[in-house]
Design an enzyme around this catalytic site. Sequence first.
Site, PDB file in Angstrom:
ATOM      1  N   PHE A 196      46.979  17.491  22.999  1.00  0.00           N
ATOM      2  CA  PHE A 196      47.646  17.451  21.926  1.00  0.00           C
ATOM      3  C   PHE A 196      47.345  16.126  21.202  1.00  0.00           C
ATOM      4  O   PHE A 196      47.208  16.054  20.021  1.00  0.00           O
ATOM      5  CB  PHE A 196      49.071  17.654  21.921  1.00  0.00           C
ATOM      6  N   HIS A 243      44.796  17.120  12.216  1.00  0.00           N
ATOM      7  CA  HIS A 243      44.201  15.779  12.035  1.00  0.00           C
ATOM      8  C   HIS A 243      43.504  15.692  13.226  1.00  0.00           C
ATOM      9  O   HIS A 243      43.258  14.347  13.506  1.00  0.00           O
ATOM     10  CB  HIS A 243      45.213  14.926  11.917  1.00  0.00           C
ATOM     11  N   HIS A 244      43.051  16.469  14.071  1.00  0.00           N
ATOM     12  CA  HIS A 244      42.352  16.167  15.418  1.00  0.00           C
ATOM     13  C   HIS A 244      41.072  16.705  15.282  1.00  0.00           C
ATOM     14  O   HIS A 244      40.709  17.502  16.114  1.00  0.00           O
ATOM     15  CB  HIS A 244      43.312  16.849  16.457  1.00  0.00           C
ATOM     16  N   ALA A 245      40.260  16.867  14.234  1.00  0.00           N
ATOM     17  CA  ALA A 245      39.049  17.553  14.046  1.00  0.00           C
ATOM     18  C   ALA A 245      38.266  16.709  15.118  1.00  0.00           C
ATOM     19  O   ALA A 245      38.372  15.320  15.185  1.00  0.00           O
ATOM     20  CB  ALA A 245      38.342  17.040  12.611  1.00  0.00           C
TER      21      ALA A 245
END
Length: 185
Positions: A151, A107-109
């Site tokens: 992160f 979910h960290h594109a």
Amino acid sequence: MSYAMGDIKEQQDEILKANTTNRAGTVTLRSADPRDVLTIQLNYFDAGSGDWSYDLDAVVEGLKFARSIFTKFSELSNSSVSEIIPGASYKTYDNLRRWALDTSWGHHASCSCPIGADDDPMAMLDGQFWVRGTEGLRVVDASAFPTIPGFYIQTSIYTISEKAANVIVAHHGNIRPWAAPRPGS
């Protein structure tokens, strides 16, 4: 991973692999219509680039480490802990590797439109957040990062947004739309 512990029916824990070596993801336009949804292909692991095997093995090591924490907790607290996801049937390294390969998501594109120096061929944005080769288009979101900034990237997104706001205000002068007089006043 998901666990059941005593009266707690389910405890969900995520294993996040950030700072990956995989840089093969793409974001493309479906058409010239700006309302069309983008096509986003993350290209995880074997569909990607770099040492994807290293990234996959790091996720498996994270799974094994999480399991060791819950095992130790169970022993020290004299409580019952049962793994729900991926489940006790995933015992071998290869089983865990296959599970991670088949179920991982992110979910960290980010980093698809990096900011950088004029001589950087990968930098799509200049220091003012302008998209090179276009007029009047800036990008201010997680795609502007050259690499994933840790992160949990939300704070970094706030920071880059504040920087961009300052750049835009400086470009247009000291504008304060919230202080403008109302029509008819």
